[in-house]
Enzyme design. Structure first.
Site, PDB file in Angstrom:
ATOM      1  N   LYS A  83      -1.819  -7.980   0.415  1.00 48.15           N
ATOM      2  CA  LYS A  83      -1.532  -7.018   1.184  1.00 48.15           C
ATOM      3  C   LYS A  83      -0.010  -6.444   0.414  1.00 48.15           C
ATOM      4  O   LYS A  83       0.994  -7.279   0.248  1.00 48.15           O
ATOM      5  CB  LYS A  83      -1.213  -7.064   2.694  1.00 48.15           C
ATOM      6  N   LEU A  84      -0.103  -5.136   0.128  1.00 43.64           N
ATOM      7  CA  LEU A  84       1.164  -4.528  -0.573  1.00 43.64           C
ATOM      8  C   LEU A  84       1.640  -3.466   0.244  1.00 43.64           C
ATOM      9  O   LEU A  84       0.850  -2.444   0.785  1.00 43.64           O
ATOM     10  CB  LEU A  84       0.895  -4.105  -1.982  1.00 43.64           C
TER      11      LEU A  84
END
Ligand code: E4P
Length: 217
Positions: A83-84
């Site tokens: 997750k970014l």
């Protein structure tokens, strides 16, 4: 539509998974804090319970740091989804990680243009935050609709992961619009089953059944 559970609470995840309600899990730094556990240990345990994608969020804000953290997170299990944040550095990391064959979830999406950038970076998922837009007087569901239209216009494969879901109505509306996935807290997922007429109807059936004096098994 897939159901992800938005928590790092292993007990809740296990319970919902046993009910067959969990296609994946999303976590974030705040949820890890709430769990009271170590991110690597908690995430590893979640990955051992759930077969589907488990989003684990990087905390670095620059490309190199994100890539370093992503390498550590990806080693936890095969079903890790990195997750970014929706920043230029996050999008750069998304493109690199996707090219390397990793699943990616670009988070903190608050506009259709941001979602478009995530799709162009090859994100597996983009996470528009419905509840946080509602919190500031906007309509989070409008954003889901805009992104659906844009992704359909260009046949983008990035999946819309409706996040920051706070109510059962959010779930219904996201489903009607065609979000690919919703991620919701355990209580919201469990509340989907509730209807007063179901409770009332069951009560009446059981009362009549008792009067028959019969048993099935
Ligand atoms: C999920 O990926 C998000 O981090 C989460 O849905 C945010 O929800 P919140 O706005 O209720 O914190």
């Amino acid at each position: 539509m897939k159901f992800f559970v938005d928590t790092a609470d292993v007990k809740d995840i296990r319970e919902l998974n046993d009910l067959g309600l969990v296609d994946g899990v999303t976590t974030n730094p705040s949820l890890i804090l709430k769990s009271g556990g170590n991110i690597l240990e908690v995430t590893k345990e979640i990955c051992s319970i759930v077969k589907g994608p488990v989003s684990a969020e990087v905390t670095a804000t620059e490309y190199a740091g994100m890539m370093k953290e992503a390498a550590v997170l990806a080693k936890i299990a095969d079903n890790i989804c990195i997750k970014l944040p929706l920043t230029l550095e996050g999008l750069k990391a998304c493109k690199a990680l996707t090219s390397d064959g990793h699943k990616t979830n670009v988070t903190l999406c608050f506009s259709a243009n941001q979602a478009l950038l995530a799709a162009k970076a090859g994100a597996t998922y983009v996470s528009p935050f419905i509840g946080r837009l509602d919190d500031i007087g906007l309509n989070g569901m409008d954003l889901i609709g805009e992104i659906r239209t844009i992704f359909d216009n260009f046949a983008f494969e990035t999946q819309i992961l409706a996040a920051s879901v706070r109510t059962v109505n959010h779930v219904k509306e996201a489903a009607l619009i065609g979000a690919d996935v919703i991620t919701a807290p355990p209580a919201t997922l469990k509340a989907l089953v509730k209807h007063p007429l179901t409770d009332k109807g069951l009560e009446a059936f059981l009362a009549d059944w008792a009067k028959t004096g019969q048993s099935i098994a």
